[in-house]
Enzyme design. Structure first.
Site, short mmCIF file in Angstrom:
data_model
loop_
_atom_site.label_atom_id
_atom_site.label_comp_id
_atom_site.label_asym_id
_atom_site.label_seq_id
_atom_site.Cartn_x
_atom_site.Cartn_y
_atom_site.Cartn_z
CD GLU A 33 -11.32 -11.61 -29.36
OE1 GLU A 33 -11.50 -12.06 -27.65
OE2 GLU A 33 -12.15 -11.83 -29.57
CD GLU A 89 -15.26 -10.64 -29.54
OE1 GLU A 89 -15.32 -9.13 -30.23
OE2 GLU A 89 -14.17 -11.20 -28.75
CG PHE A 97 -14.99 -14.75 -20.89
CD1 PHE A 97 -15.26 -15.61 -18.93
CD2 PHE A 97 -13.83 -14.34 -21.52
CE1 PHE A 97 -14.57 -15.48 -19.06
CE2 PHE A 97 -12.68 -13.94 -19.70
CZ PHE A 97 -13.36 -14.80 -18.83
CG ASP A 131 -20.48 -13.14 -20.63
OD1 ASP A 131 -21.44 -13.23 -19.96
OD2 ASP A 131 -19.84 -14.74 -20.19
CG PHE A 132 -16.38 -11.31 -25.04
CD1 PHE A 132 -16.92 -10.04 -24.59
CD2 PHE A 132 -15.67 -12.36 -23.84
CE1 PHE A 132 -16.57 -9.68 -23.44
CE2 PHE A 132 -14.55 -11.57 -22.53
CZ PHE A 132 -15.72 -10.62 -22.38
CB ILE A 133 -21.56 -15.19 -28.31
CG1 ILE A 133 -21.97 -16.03 -29.44
CG2 ILE A 133 -22.87 -14.73 -27.17
CD1 ILE A 133 -21.22 -16.20 -30.36
CG HIS A 175 -16.21 -11.65 -17.50
ND1 HIS A 175 -16.20 -10.87 -17.27
CD2 HIS A 175 -15.23 -12.07 -18.43
CE1 HIS A 175 -15.15 -10.04 -18.12
NE2 HIS A 175 -14.46 -10.54 -18.59
#
Ligand SMILES: Cc1ncc(C[n+]2csc(CCOP(=O)(O)OP(=O)(O)O)c2C)c(N)n1
Ligand SMILES: [Mg+2]
Lengths: 323, 308
Positions: free
Chosen positions: A28, A59, A82, A84-86, A126
């Site tokens: 992104e 994602e 980030f 985190d967005f996994i 984050h």
């Protein structure tokens, strides 16, 4: 050449993209904008829209399509804006990527990389250190570099690896840590720990940002006459336990440190293996320093309180040495 | 069509004998969808990502019957070494990549497979499927939007067989036609009768042609009825009997047989004979697969990674 941690990562990816046209990137805002942290600055101009793909905020689609492309001969690098967005792409990583070699005997040579870690006021969403989830998932390699040269060498090795690699870049190190990085082709094989400071009294086994905390702690401790060895494991999977055991055999004391939360963190795994294999060399129990078991809080006072730091490591090493 | 139908007949027989291991997911009622759609592809250049009720498509893509059975029953010689079973295998040479159990997870993967060739300037159509229940998984939305934005040659068939396990359409979605969603993605969408193999074929052929012209993905909803339980353990007593009776008159295999006999393509006797030999071939293949040993336990410790 002197490079920041971030520049070293970019240098590795640029090197591989020039060398191998199967390598492309998807994420992104990685195109003309150059990524949220500017890791891919200039990539779009050099490689174009086909190889630096700006995807919708999806994602699962990003990681899933990278998996599909890898099954069809490509070697995609996925940027999570980030790490985190996994969580939104977790299913693709764990269910699809991590099981494919086992089920199908087919390679899924993808690298999923991005900024992780706290200490920068990122808030609970984050700042997460989620590497242990993937070490537990099976079929995934997990890389957590602490230094610019390792970041480059491990990135090149990850891109060339035939297995899916989760590559955790600590965002706090991006511009803070600078170091000498070999130019051109430079590979650090996955699964090799490195003794980054040699000592005789106590081993601190760490990775990522905790390596820098451990080094800072060791400096202070050396003034008190405590000689600390610091082992940077560099990759959680594969895990170079031999180097860890060697260090523990020498010092007789082991402290495991990571920025991720304590419970069910990778430190527990390291401690268990030391207890299992190097028990007879231990002069003290294996201790851990890690974050308090909470989301990473936003306010600096809270964040500093819950995260580990050099002082907490110092205190723990002192305790072990006086055990 | 007959291969698909008799595969089911043979598997159901096996299940009743207590010899089937794992779930037996019948595709009874869905034959026209799997077979008609797969025929619309070019199996030398396109790629198939089948789901759990698409056994017919494996045959269209040239899968060897014995290999399929060995894979299905997870015996020694399986392309998955026993790590998984049913239709979950991948056979890159035949351009078949099976599913994982997690519904919807393979749709982005199918899109990505085509994306790789798109980057090379080649058009490879990916055909994949999802159920009326699976279509509610978030990854389906992401994959369709992504494919449409990037004009990826993907065909997704939503197999609306009225039920998702025990859950009827009315508790899965509130729109009239699942293909209406295509509008929101800016892609082509249509809803068709999934019991008519020629209609499925023609509709998919158009989708393939659109994809080859660079016009991107298509969403096709096929309406059918799941004529058995979710899997064979399920007595599907929650399905009204008259609903099943209505759909039974539209059996895709029987209607097609009637049509080809009427049109003089085959005689009724020829069809009957073909049916019998097909079933016998299925049973013989199952028997050969069952004679094989289970994979060696050591296999369980291998291949977690390609390299370590
Ligand atoms: C993500 C996910 N959730 C739940 C399941 C369990 N499950 C397997 S099949 C199924 C019903 C699927 O219904 P549908 O998508 O309509 O396909 P059908 O079986 O009717 O062909 C469920 C709930 C699953 N496999 N994956
Ligand atoms: Mg259904």
């Amino acid at each position: 050449m002197q490079m920041t941690y971030l520049e070293a990562i970019a240098d590795a990816m640029r090197h591989e993209m020039r060398r191998d046209d199967r390598v492309f990137m998807i994420g992104e805002d990685i195109g003309p904008y150059g990524g949220a942290f500017k890791v891919t600055k200039g990539f779009y101009d050099e490689f174009g829209a086909k190889r630096i793909i700006d995807a919708p905020i999806s994602e699962a689609a990003i990681i899933g399509s990278a998996i599909g492309a890898s099954l069809n001969g490509m070697r995609p690098i996925v940027e999570m804006q980030f790490m985190d967005f996994i969580t939104n792409g977790f299913n693709q990583v764990v269910t699809v990527a991590g099981t494919t070699a086992y089920r199908w005997g087919l390679p899924v040579p993808i690298v999923v990389r991005g900024p992780s870690g706290g200490g920068v006021g990122g808030n609970p969403f984050h700042s997460r250190n989620s590497e242990a989830w993937f070490a537990h998932a099976t079929g995934l390699k997990v890389v957590c570099p602490a230094f610019p040269d390792d970041a480059k060498g491990l990135m090149i090795a990850s891109i060339r690896d035939d297995d899916p690699v989760m590559f955790f870049e600590h965002k706090g190190l991006y511009r803070k840590i600078k170091g000498e990085v070999p130019e051109g082709e430079y590979i650090v094989q996955l699964g090799q720990a490195r003794v980054v400071r040699s000592g005789t009294h106590c081993s601190v086994i760490a990775y990522g940002s905790a390596v820098h905390m451990a080094l800072a702690a060791a400096e202070v401790l050396s003034r008190e006459g405590i000689d600390t060895e610091v082992v940077d494991i560099r990759t959680l999977v594969p895990f170079d336990q031999e180097t860890v055991f060697q260090s523990v055999r020498k010092t007789g004391r082991a402290l495991v440190a990571h920025e991720a939360v304590l419970t069910a963190g990778f430190g527990g795994e390291i401690a268990a293996r030391i207890a299992d294999t190097a028990f007879q060399y231990l002069d003290a129990p294996v201790r851990r320093v890690a974050a308090f078991d909470s989301p990473t809080p936003f306010a600096p006072t809270l964040e500093q309180a819950v995260l580990p730091n050099a002082e907490k490591i110092q205190a723990a090493v002192r305790e072990l040495c006086n055990f | 069509m007959l291969m698909a139908r008799e595969f089911d007949t043979a598997m159901l027989r096996l299940y009743r004998q207590g010899k089937a291991f794992g779930g037996v997911y019948s595709q009874l009622g869905n034959e026209a969808v799997s077979v008609g759609s797969a025929y619309a592809l070019d199996r030398d250049r396109d790629v198939l990502f089948p789901m759990h009720r698409n056994i017919g498509s494996h045959f269209v893509f040239g899968q060897d019957l014995d290999q399929l059975m060995v894979n299905h029953l997870a015996r020694e010689g399986s392309q998955m070494r026993g790590t998984d079973g049913t239709g979950h295998y991948a056979d890159p040479a035949r351009r078949i990549y099976g599913n994982v159990s997690h519904l919807g997870a393979m749709i982005p993967v199918a899109a990505g497979f085509s994306l790789a060739d798109q980057l090379r300037g080649i058009t490879t159509v990916s055909l994949t499927f999802i159920g009326d229940g699976g279509a509610q998984v978030g990854e389906v939305h992401e994959a369709l939007n992504f494919a449409s934005v990037h004009k990826i040659p993907l065909i997704l068939i939503i197999e609306n067989n009225q039920y998702a396990y025990s859950t009827p359409n009315s508790l899965e979605f509130a729109c009239e036609r699942l293909s209406d969603r295509a509008l929101g993605y800016g892609m082509y969408g249509t809803t068709i009768d999934g019991t008519d193999v020629e209609l499925v074929y023609a509709t998919c052929l158009e989708a393939v042609e659109r994809a080859r012209r660079g016009e991107g993905p298509s969403l096709i909803e096929t309406r059918t009825m799941r004529m058995r339980g979710h899997a064979e353990h399920d007595d599907f007593s929650y399905v009204p009997k008259d609903l099943l009776e209505d759909w039974a008159t539209k059996d895709p295999v029987e209607t097609y047989i009637t049509r080809i006999v009427r049109d003089g393509v085959m005689t009724a006797d020829e069809v009957k004979a073909l049916r019998e030999t097909t079933l016998a071939t299925m049973i013989a293949s199952i028997d050969r697969a069952l004679e094989r040993p289970w994979p060696a336990p050591e296999e369980g410790f291998k291949n977690v990674f390609m390299s370590t």
